[in-house]
Design an enzyme around this catalytic site. Sequence first.
Site, PDB file in Angstrom:
ATOM      1  N   TRP A  34       0.820  -1.219   0.000  1.00 16.89           N
ATOM      2  CA  TRP A  34       0.000   0.000   0.000  1.00 16.89           C
ATOM      3  C   TRP A  34       0.848   1.261   0.000  1.00 16.89           C
ATOM      4  O   TRP A  34       0.332   2.371  -0.052  1.00 16.89           O
ATOM      5  CB  TRP A  34      -0.946   0.009   1.198  1.00 16.89           C
ATOM      6  CG  TRP A  34      -0.310  -0.349   2.502  1.00 16.89           C
ATOM      7  CD1 TRP A  34       0.306   0.496   3.367  1.00 16.89           C
ATOM      8  CD2 TRP A  34      -0.215  -1.650   3.084  1.00 16.89           C
ATOM      9  NE1 TRP A  34       0.788  -0.194   4.457  1.00 16.89           N
ATOM     10  CE2 TRP A  34       0.464  -1.520   4.317  1.00 16.89           C
ATOM     11  CE3 TRP A  34      -0.644  -2.919   2.703  1.00 16.89           C
ATOM     12  CZ2 TRP A  34       0.735  -2.598   5.164  1.00 16.89           C
ATOM     13  CZ3 TRP A  34      -0.377  -3.994   3.540  1.00 16.89           C
ATOM     14  CH2 TRP A  34       0.289  -3.831   4.746  1.00 16.89           C
ATOM     15  N   GLU A  47      -5.487   0.790   5.850  1.00 17.59           N
ATOM     16  CA  GLU A  47      -5.634   1.261   7.232  1.00 17.59           C
ATOM     17  C   GLU A  47      -6.772   0.538   7.951  1.00 17.59           C
ATOM     18  O   GLU A  47      -6.674   0.236   9.136  1.00 17.59           O
ATOM     19  CB  GLU A  47      -5.851   2.783   7.262  1.00 17.59           C
ATOM     20  CG  GLU A  47      -4.623   3.595   6.881  1.00 17.59           C
ATOM     21  CD  GLU A  47      -3.437   3.353   7.800  1.00 17.59           C
ATOM     22  OE1 GLU A  47      -3.628   2.892   8.939  1.00 17.59           O
ATOM     23  OE2 GLU A  47      -2.298   3.623   7.377  1.00 17.59           O
ATOM     24  N   THR A  53      -4.818  -5.805  13.533  1.00 14.16           N
ATOM     25  CA  THR A  53      -4.246  -6.915  12.770  1.00 14.16           C
ATOM     26  C   THR A  53      -2.788  -6.611  12.405  1.00 14.16           C
ATOM     27  O   THR A  53      -2.462  -5.489  12.032  1.00 14.16           O
ATOM     28  CB  THR A  53      -5.071  -7.170  11.479  1.00 14.16           C
ATOM     29  OG1 THR A  53      -6.450  -7.252  11.812  1.00 14.16           O
ATOM     30  CG2 THR A  53      -4.644  -8.456  10.809  1.00 14.16           C
ATOM     31  N   TYR A 130      -8.430   8.343  13.749  1.00  7.51           N
ATOM     32  CA  TYR A 130      -7.165   7.806  13.246  1.00  7.51           C
ATOM     33  C   TYR A 130      -7.211   7.595  11.732  1.00  7.51           C
ATOM     34  O   TYR A 130      -6.315   8.034  10.999  1.00  7.51           O
ATOM     35  CB  TYR A 130      -6.808   6.482  13.930  1.00  7.51           C
ATOM     36  CG  TYR A 130      -5.678   5.796  13.207  1.00  7.51           C
ATOM     37  CD1 TYR A 130      -4.374   6.250  13.356  1.00  7.51           C
ATOM     38  CD2 TYR A 130      -5.915   4.758  12.306  1.00  7.51           C
ATOM     39  CE1 TYR A 130      -3.333   5.681  12.645  1.00  7.51           C
ATOM     40  CE2 TYR A 130      -4.877   4.180  11.593  1.00  7.51           C
ATOM     41  CZ  TYR A 130      -3.592   4.646  11.767  1.00  7.51           C
ATOM     42  OH  TYR A 130      -2.574   4.090  11.049  1.00  7.51           O
ATOM     43  N   ASP A 148      -2.480   6.310  16.607  1.00 11.36           N
ATOM     44  CA  ASP A 148      -2.880   4.956  17.014  1.00 11.36           C
ATOM     45  C   ASP A 148      -2.004   4.538  18.201  1.00 11.36           C
ATOM     46  O   ASP A 148      -1.260   5.348  18.765  1.00 11.36           O
ATOM     47  CB  ASP A 148      -2.755   3.975  15.846  1.00 11.36           C
ATOM     48  CG  ASP A 148      -1.320   3.766  15.382  1.00 11.36           C
ATOM     49  OD1 ASP A 148      -0.408   4.455  15.904  1.00 11.36           O
ATOM     50  OD2 ASP A 148      -1.097   2.907  14.514  1.00 11.36           O
ATOM     51  N   CYS A 209      16.535   1.107  21.727  1.00 11.71           N
ATOM     52  CA  CYS A 209      16.907   2.524  21.833  1.00 11.71           C
ATOM     53  C   CYS A 209      18.222   2.848  21.128  1.00 11.71           C
ATOM     54  O   CYS A 209      18.389   3.935  20.570  1.00 11.71           O
ATOM     55  CB  CYS A 209      16.970   2.935  23.294  1.00 11.71           C
ATOM     56  SG  CYS A 209      15.368   2.822  24.126  1.00 11.71           S
TER      57      CYS A 209
END
Length: 367
Positions: A34, A47, A53, A130, A148, A209
């Site tokens: 996508w 989306e 999922t 969202y 999200d 990190c």
Amino acid sequence: MDNDLQNKLENFPIESFQHDLINWYLTEKRDLPWRRDQDPYKVWVSEIMLQQTRVDTVIPYFTSFITKFPTIESLADANEEEVLKAWEGLGYYSRVRNLQSAVKEVKESYGGVVPNTPNEISKLKGVGPYTKGAILSIAYNIPEPAVDGNVMRVLSRILSIWEDIAKPKARKTFEAATYELISKEDPSSFNQALMELGALICTPTSPSCLLCPVREHCSAFEEGVQTELPIKSKKKKPKPLQMAAAVLYDQNSNLYIHKRPSSGLLAKLWEYPNVELDVTTGKTYREQLVDYLQDEYDVKVELSELAGTVEHIFSHLIWNISIYFGKVKNTPNGDLVPVTETELSKYAFPVSHQKIYQIFKESDFNV
């Protein structure tokens, strides 16, 4: 937005943060189907699929779905049964029913073009804050936040926000912060970069990190509290339900299936006849199922002994299903539909009932 967060943002090196984040994304982003163009319809489908999922699960579904329904018009005009079948196994089926309803509205009211304003796109069924932000920013390059769970986790660490992200009001805080941080020149890359960072680096546990491109901007890393953020209260445990289901067949090799109601859990999907059991009646599971089949569908049947069990976990429920087989001795009423095994492939079943059929196929019973 509280004063503490406002002060943090006023002193935050926003341009440097945008530069480091977007450059990392453009270099390291995953090649996902996508992302190969900015077609608003494809962004929208992806989306909706990605809600609840995992990306790896979505990729083959997305590719298959777009092959079957390549345009707004093709999805709007498609038979609902065919659309549900294309979604079979992805779960949360209200997502695709809402998507098809919204796509029909786009075809009829917007000439098949996905609207590009927050007000218009928000009116479409199933498009919440969202999804609105994702479509507008990714497809149309409009600087709208797309917040999200990934984004809340990343920003809670970057800005040291100690709000409970499981509570709806927290979203407003993170949306306000994103409005301040988002790149006005490339909001598409910025929002996708935040999502990608949360998926690949700034993960829920053990964030990487030392590999993070925006580590020097991160308050949580500086304070050593990255594993304590975000704050997220635990959901209630799902409630267990004891169920029994019957795979029924007749002398003509038909199997009998039932369509679930048009609203509620797994709406409009097909299933084998089943009932929630009452463990206090003193009757066996098998006896309760025989009574139910007689009362609900006028079925006369001799059921097998227990043939297997299936557990299926929803966010709020756990189905524990005991499975029985039986050859019907009469013609059931019209709520049970006879189909051949070949015809079964046209109908969309929830995963739990696909497993029931698999147990039947692997058994010694022959239709």
